[in-house]
Design a protein around this motif. Structure first.
Motif, PDB file in Angstrom:
ATOM      1  N   ILE A 300      34.722  63.341 146.567  1.00 16.16           N
ATOM      2  CA  ILE A 300      33.616  62.654 145.864  1.00 16.16           C
ATOM      3  C   ILE A 300      34.144  61.418 145.134  1.00 16.16           C
ATOM      4  N   MET A 301      35.267  61.592 144.463  1.00 15.24           N
ATOM      5  CA  MET A 301      35.835  60.445 143.720  1.00 15.24           C
ATOM      6  C   MET A 301      36.214  59.320 144.678  1.00 15.24           C
ATOM      7  N   ARG A 302      36.814  59.708 145.831  1.00 13.05           N
ATOM      8  CA  ARG A 302      37.157  58.669 146.816  1.00 13.05           C
ATOM      9  C   ARG A 302      35.886  57.975 147.299  1.00 13.05           C
ATOM     10  N   ALA A 303      34.809  58.790 147.511  1.00 11.30           N
ATOM     11  CA  ALA A 303      33.556  58.229 148.033  1.00 11.30           C
ATOM     12  C   ALA A 303      32.937  57.245 147.050  1.00 11.30           C
ATOM     13  N   ILE A 304      33.113  57.494 145.758  1.00  9.95           N
ATOM     14  CA  ILE A 304      32.484  56.587 144.794  1.00  9.95           C
ATOM     15  C   ILE A 304      33.459  55.510 144.319  1.00  9.95           C
ATOM     16  N   GLY A 305      34.563  55.357 145.023  1.00 12.02           N
ATOM     17  CA  GLY A 305      35.382  54.166 144.772  1.00 12.02           C
ATOM     18  C   GLY A 305      36.824  54.380 144.363  1.00 12.02           C
ATOM     19  N   ALA A 306      37.256  55.652 144.213  1.00 12.43           N
ATOM     20  CA  ALA A 306      38.645  55.857 143.801  1.00 12.43           C
ATOM     21  C   ALA A 306      39.597  55.490 144.937  1.00 12.43           C
ATOM     22  N   LYS A 307      40.635  54.768 144.583  1.00  8.47           N
ATOM     23  CA  LYS A 307      41.675  54.474 145.567  1.00  8.47           C
ATOM     24  C   LYS A 307      42.639  55.657 145.607  1.00  8.47           C
ATOM     25  N   GLU A 308      43.487  55.654 146.636  1.00 12.10           N
ATOM     26  CA  GLU A 308      44.523  56.703 146.707  1.00 12.10           C
ATOM     27  C   GLU A 308      45.358  56.690 145.427  1.00 12.10           C
ATOM     28  N   GLU A 390      40.892  62.001 154.385  1.00 10.38           N
ATOM     29  CA  GLU A 390      39.742  61.086 154.477  1.00 10.38           C
ATOM     30  C   GLU A 390      38.643  61.636 153.582  1.00 10.38           C
ATOM     31  N   PRO A 391      37.949  60.774 152.830  1.00 15.26           N
ATOM     32  CA  PRO A 391      36.979  61.255 151.840  1.00 15.26           C
ATOM     33  C   PRO A 391      35.988  62.272 152.399  1.00 15.26           C
TER      34      PRO A 391
END
Lengths: 398, 229
Positions: A300-308, A390-391
């Motif tokens: 979810i965090m990756r989906a809303i913009g978190a980078k690795e 992958e997100p």
């Protein structure tokens, strides 16, 4: 709505999420760091005591009766009360060896409460004020004159034992009353527990017949070597020409203790390495479980913009917080153990030198870094795995 | 130039030795400010297509162009920035972080942006969160935790969160799944308002034909293929 919300506050909330698990992890790191602090303090204290003793002796060579070098080291390093004697004429024989510059001698008498003295068992050091270069610098500083017959000056630790404060007290040593006229500064050597008297008093002690020593006997000769001469060569020359003595170069003082210490050190290293590996596995296992539990959240965090890098940062902050708290608790408990358990270890009990603030700080910083790095190292693999997902796959991972 | 141009997208999931084609050579153009729905049964590939548009999963082949830029030719960080700055997601499941309050859940997309730009106005962000919460009818629940909210309330919070980063496109996967009729209507009005007043492109995936008809353009997906309705 106040209180800024940051990656760090998110990491803190994660740390608090499962208190029991977090506490267990902190306790594991704490125990490891505690063991590291204890081991480093132990090794450092013995090491530093040997070094200080060697430096403060002010002599290049220590000459003792054959097979007594260990006993001499016991006195100098570990405050053990021991007596050993050789004939005084050896002093002149040593003086005649080429390369020997100046020398002085001391006689060690062991006091035993109830038999000879009214002080707890300690070493009485009779020294020759005419030639002495070991005690004199301190003596001049403390009382500004020579010790008279019937006078004694005590090491800093002995002062406590015989309740000597600012006032002079009389103490019975081998049937003779001695006036304690001063206390030496703490030297960090075994001589801190000794009582120093002038060599001329030995004649009075013979008269009372309470010491196990014959006339014209001494315990140890301290020698300085002329510049340009190798103390090791002089030592072997002395041993070659005077069969009754062993000669120990300053740098070799405490060597047997160093060998023992090295073995202890190895045992500590092996134990701590195993404990570190165990801790790394523990952190790895816990963070693998955490990564699995939070895969969906990470997705979810990756989906809303978190980078690795944000995911790595959040996990690393968590690990850092856990590692830091564990390390700090470990440092506190390790220091407490090393102080409390001192009395349980013979080798430490007899060492008078404690660690300096710098040494303690160094141990604390090193232990903190080790604890934190071990924690981060253990968590690296799970963090790497979770950040690479992958997100959408992470979101679907339950 | 279309805002989004999908060119020959195929996505094959590999399960063991089996390849499952979820999206089959789809090409599509979406203009800025458009509102469209993609309808289809479960497993028709609509969520996969939506995820591919949003940069959530790499297609097996084909390109997704956002304002002419090939999204999947970008590196991982740039794709994250694309999601962070251009896209607002509404997932079909509860997507709030349980350890965060409602306010923090809303601020979550912005901490990733402010981690890059620490001068981001946090006061302004909090104000925006409060306004969005009011718009979805939950202005009084800022300090509540998701566990203290109903499924429908959580869904509305997630909808509000999708708008926090001022996205250019909203990708909504069954956005009204847990909502009662009235709230569903309220939320659709909210989407309509944001689409018409703010010009935010709205792409919704649903199996509910009635809901799909509430937007201007409808597409139907079946077995990985898509067609206009």
């Amino acid at each position: 709505m106040t209180n800024e919300f940051t990656l760090f506050s998110l990491a803190l909330k994660n740390v608090k999420r499962k208190p029991f698990r977090t506490c267990m992890l902190i306790a594991a790191i704490g125990l490891l760091v505690s063991a590291i602090v204890f081991a480093l303090s132990f090794v450092r204290r013995v090491d530093s005591s040997i070094k200080i003793t060697s430096e403060r002796l002010g002599a290049d060579l220590l000459i003792v009766p054959t097979e007594s070098s260990g006993a001499a080291e016991d006195i100098l390093l570990e405050n053990k009360a021991k007596s050993f004697y050789m004939d005084k004429d050896i002093v002149e024989r040593v003086r005649n060896i080429e390369g020997v510059d100046s020398l002085t001698y001391q006689t060690y008498l062991v006091s035993i409460t109830g038999v000879c003295c009214d002080v707890p068992e300690s070493i009485i050091v009779a020294f020759d004020q005419g030639t002495d270069f070991i005690i004199r610098p301190w003596l001049n500083k403390k009382i500004g004159r020579r010790l008279e017959r019937g006078e004694a000056i005590v090491g800093s630790e002995s002062a406590f034992n015989i309740r000597l404060g600012l006032t002079e007290v009389d103490t019975v040593l081998f049937g003779n009353i001695f006036k304690m006229v001063g206390v030496l500064d703490k030297t960090g050597t075994g001589l801190d527990t000794a009582i120093f008297i002038d060599d001329n008093n030995i004649a009075d002690i013979f008269k009372k017949g309470k010491a196990n020593i014959k006339p014209d006997q001494i315990s140890v000769i301290f020698a300085k070597v002329r510049s340009g001469y190798d103390p090791y060569k002089i030592a072997s020359q002395i041993e070659g020409s005077i069969i009754e003595v062993d000669a120990v170069a300053r740098k070799d003082i405490g060597k047997s203790l160093i060998y023992t210490l090295r073995d202890i050190n190895r045992a500590f290293t092996v134990t701590l390495s195993l404990a570190s590996i165990l801790s790394i596995f523990l952190v790895w296992a816990v963070f693998s479980a955490i990564a699995n539990e939070r895969a969906k959240e990470v997705g979810i965090m990756r989906a809303i913009g978190a980078k690795e890098s944000h995911i790595v940062m959040i996990f690393c902050l968590e690990v850092f917080v856990i590692g830091s708290i564990g390390s700090i608790l470990g440092i506190i408990s390790g220091t407490a153990f090393s102080l409390l358990l001192t009395k349980s270890f013979t080798i430490l009990k007899n060492l008078s030198n404690d660690l300096t603030v710098t040494e303690r700080s160094f141990i604390d910083v090193l232990s903190f870094l080790l604890g934190t790095v071990i924690c981060i190292f253990g968590a690296l693999l799970p963090i790497q795995r979770i950040k690479k997902l992958e997100p959408l796959l992470a979101i679907k991972e339950e | 130039m279309s805002q989004i141009e999908i060119a020959g997208i195929t996505k094959i999931y590999t399960v063991g030795e089996l390849g499952i084609k979820a999206v089959d050579n789809i090409s599509l153009k979406i203009e800025k400010g458009e509102s469209l729905s993609i309808v289809g049964h479960s497993g028709s590939g609509k969520t996969t297509l939506l995820s591919i548009i949003g940069g959530l999963i790499r297609p097996t082949s084909g390109r997704v162009l956002f304002e002419g830029i090939d999204v999947y030719a970008l590196d991982s960080n740039s794709i994250s920035e694309y999601r962070c700055n251009k896209i607002g997601f509404v997932f079909q499941f509860a997507s709030l972080l349980p350890i965060l309050t409602v306010k923090e859940n809303l601020l979550l997309p912005l901490i990733f942006r402010s981690a890059e730009n620490p001068r981001d106005n946090s006061k302004g962000n909090e104000q925006k969160a409060a306004e969005l919460l009011k718009m979805v009818g939950l202005g009084d629940r800022v300090d509540a935790y998701p566990s203290q909210l109903s499924g429908g309330q959580q869904r509305r919070i997630a909808i509000a969160r999708a708008f926090m980063n001022d996205p250019e496109i909203i990708l909504a996967d069954e956005p009204t799944g847990d909502l009662d009729e009235k709230t569903e209507a309220d939320m659709m009005n909210f989407f309509k308002f944001m689409n018409e007043e703010k010009g935010i492109t709205f792409i919704m995936v649903t199996h509910n034909m009635e809901l799909a008809n509430k937007v201007k353009r409808q597409l139907k997906m079946s077995n990985g293929l898509i067609r206009e309705l």
